[in-house]
Motif scaffolding. Structure first.
Motif, mmCIF file in Angstrom:
data_model
loop_
_atom_site.group_PDB
_atom_site.id
_atom_site.type_symbol
_atom_site.label_atom_id
_atom_site.label_comp_id
_atom_site.label_asym_id
_atom_site.label_seq_id
_atom_site.Cartn_x
_atom_site.Cartn_y
_atom_site.Cartn_z
ATOM 1 N N PHE A 32 53.699 -42.121 -13.563
ATOM 2 C CA PHE A 32 53.928 -41.958 -12.121
ATOM 3 C C PHE A 32 54.854 -43.092 -11.698
ATOM 4 O O PHE A 32 54.525 -44.263 -11.826
ATOM 5 C CB PHE A 32 52.613 -42.027 -11.317
ATOM 6 N N GLN A 34 56.816 -45.321 -8.944
ATOM 7 C CA GLN A 34 56.637 -45.729 -7.543
ATOM 8 C C GLN A 34 57.954 -45.885 -6.794
ATOM 9 O O GLN A 34 57.956 -46.384 -5.660
ATOM 10 C CB GLN A 34 55.893 -47.063 -7.490
ATOM 11 N N SER A 52 49.309 -49.049 -5.184
ATOM 12 C CA SER A 52 49.634 -47.732 -5.722
ATOM 13 C C SER A 52 49.040 -47.543 -7.125
ATOM 14 O O SER A 52 48.534 -46.471 -7.449
ATOM 15 C CB SER A 52 51.151 -47.540 -5.736
ATOM 16 N N GLU A 55 45.480 -46.648 -6.701
ATOM 17 C CA GLU A 55 45.296 -45.258 -6.262
ATOM 18 C C GLU A 55 45.504 -44.254 -7.388
ATOM 19 O O GLU A 55 44.837 -43.239 -7.458
ATOM 20 C CB GLU A 55 46.322 -44.942 -5.161
ATOM 21 N N LYS A 56 46.486 -44.548 -8.252
ATOM 22 C CA LYS A 56 46.923 -43.528 -9.214
ATOM 23 C C LYS A 56 46.318 -43.635 -10.614
ATOM 24 O O LYS A 56 46.333 -42.656 -11.368
ATOM 25 C CB LYS A 56 48.464 -43.608 -9.365
#
Ligand code: KG4
Ligand code: ZN
Length: 354
Positions: A32, A34, A52, A55-56
Motif C-alpha cells: 500500500f 502512501q 497510515s 491503519e493499514k
C-alpha cells in the motif's frame, strides 16, 4: 518448510509478502503506497506515515496471506521485519506488529536491514503472467550493488548472501531526494522521480544546461547532490524562471524549460552514476557485475545507461522489475529466507536500529 512472512514499514509503503525459502518463490506481494497522503506536502510527513501504517498493516498482512489461501498464521514459519534504517515511528509500527504476531503464535522472528533488503532485491525476477516471481541463480559474487532511493545513495561490494561492505555513500542528499527537490522547484510535485523521467523523455534526454558534476567525480566513491540542486535553483533564477525572494516559480517557467531541466538533470545523474561505477570497478576489478536497485532504479533511462556501461566494461548487469525496486516486503522476506536457513533469529526484545 521455510515460509517467511515479510513486513516492511520503514518509510511510506506498508508492505507484506510471503516467500517460500525452499522452493525459492515469492508467493504473495502486497504494497500500500502512501503517496497520495504525502503528495500535498511535497514530501513524506513522518507522523502521517506512522498513522497510515497503523491503519493499514493488519489489512495488508491479511491480504498477503489470504492471496495464497493461508487463513491462519499457523502455516508461516517465521516473521521477518524491517527494523532499520528508516523513520522511527514508521519502523515501530511494523516491528510492533511483527513481534506481536510472532509472540502470540510462537513463530520465529528476525529483523532485516532495509538496505540489505534493497541490495539483495536484485535476485528477485519478475513475471507478468500468473507464474510466480522467483529467485534467480545467475548473479555471481562478488558484485557491486548501487542502491538509489529517496533516502539513500550507496555502493556496496557484495561478497555473498548477507556479506557486503559499504564502499560509497552520499554525504548529503540522496539522488531520489534531488529528483524530488528539483521536481518541487519546477512545480511538478511529489514524488519527483517519475515526473522528471517523463518530462526528460519529452526533451529526448539531451543535456541542455550541463549542470556541474560532483567535484571529486573520479576520485571518491561517495556522492554529493545538494550542490546539484542549488546549481539548478540558481540557473532557474538566472533565467527568470524562479523568484528566490518569494520562493515561488516566476514568469519564464514554461513546460519546455521544465522538460529541459528534467532532461539535463537526468543526464547529469547518469554521468555521475557511470563515473562512480567505473571507479568502483577500477578499485575492485574482480567483480562479476553490477546490480542497480532502490526506487530510482525504476528509471528506464538510468537502467539503459548502466546496462550499456556494463556491456562496455564486460560486466553483468541486473536490475529487478520495478515492483521490487521501490520499497516492498518481498525483498525483506527474501533476506529473511537466507537468515532463516542459517537459523539467524532474533528474540522478542528486538528493537528498531538493533
Ligand atoms: O526505494 P523507494 O521507493 O523509497 C525509499 O526508500 O526512499 O524510493 C523512492 C524514491 C523517490 O525519491 C522517487 O522520486 C524515486 O525513488 N523514483 C524515481 C523513479 N521512480 C521513483 N526516480 C527516478 N525515476 C523514476 N522513474
Ligand atoms: Zn527503500
Amino acid at each position: 518448510m521455510g515460509l517467511i512472512l515479510g513486513i516492511e514499514t520503514s518509510c511510506d509503503e506498508t508492505a507484506a509478502a510471503v516467500y517460500d525459502s525452499e522452493k525459492k518463490v515469492i508467493l504473495s506481494n502486497e504494497v500500500f503506497s502512501q503517496i497520495k497522503l504525502h503528495e500535498k506536502y511535497g514530501g513524506v510527513v513522518p507522523e502521517i506515515a506512522s498513522r497510515s501504517h497503523l491503519e493499514k498493516i493488519g489489512f495488508i498482512v491479511n491480504r498477503a496471506l489470504s492471496n495464497i489461501n493461508i487463513n491462519s498464521i499457523d502455516s508461516i514459519d517465521c516473521v521477518a521485519v524491517t527494523n532499520k534504517p528508516g523513520l522511527a515511528g514508521a519502523l515501530l509500527i511494523g516491528l510492533g506488529f511483527a513481534k506481536g504476531l510472532a509472540w502470540a503464535n510462537n513463530k520465529k522472528l528476525l529483523g532485516v536491514d532495509h538496505m540489505e533488503a534493497h541490495v539483495f532485491s536484485s535476485f528477485i525476477t519478475g513475471t507478468n503472467s500468473n507464474i510466480r516471481d522467483s529467485i534467480r541463480d545467475d548473479i555471481e559474487f562478488p558484485h557491486i550493488s548501487l542502491v538509489v532511493s529517496g533516502g539513500h545513495t550507496s555502493i556496496y561490494l557484495v561478497k555473498d548472501f548477507g556479506v557486503y561492505d559499504l564502499i560509497g555513500h552520499t554525504l548529503d542528499d540522496a539522488a531520489g531526494e534531488a529528483f524530488d527537490k528539483v521536481s518541487k522547484l519546477i512545480g511538478l510535485g511529489y514524488p519527483g522521480g517519475p515526473k522528471i523521467e517523463s518530462f526528460a523523455c519529452k526533451a529526448k534526454f539531451f543535456d541542455f544546461f550541463s549542470y556541474p558534476r560532483t567535484k571529486d567525480l573520479n576520485k571518491s566513491l561517495n556522492f554529493s547532490f545538494s550542490g546539484l540542486k542549488t546549481a539548478v535553483l540558481y540557473d532557474l533564477v538566472k533565467r527568470g524562471a524562479y523568484d528566490l525572494n518569494h520562493g515561488i516559480i516566476a514568469n519564464n517557467m514554461t513546460d519546455e524549460l521544465r522538460e529541459q531541466v528534467a532532461s539535463s538533470l537526468l543526464v547529469c545523474m547518469s554521468d555521475i552514476f557511470v563515473a562512480k561505477l567505473k571507479l568502483a570497478i577500477k578499485k575492485f576489478p574482480h567483480v562479476c557485475g553490477i546490480t542497480f536497485t532502490g526506487g530510482v532504479a525504476c528509471n528506464k533511462f538510468l537502467r539503459e545507461k548502466l546496462k550499456n556501461f556494463c556491456k562496455d566494461m564486460g560486466k553483468d548487469f541486473v536490475s529487478p522489475p520495478a515492483k521490487f525496486c521501490g520499497d516492498n516486503a518481498s525483498m525483506v522476506a527474501f533476506v529473511g529466507g537466507y537468515k532463516y536457513n542459517n537459523s539467524n533469529f532474533d528474540t522478542i526484545t528486538l528493537d528498531i536500529y538493533d
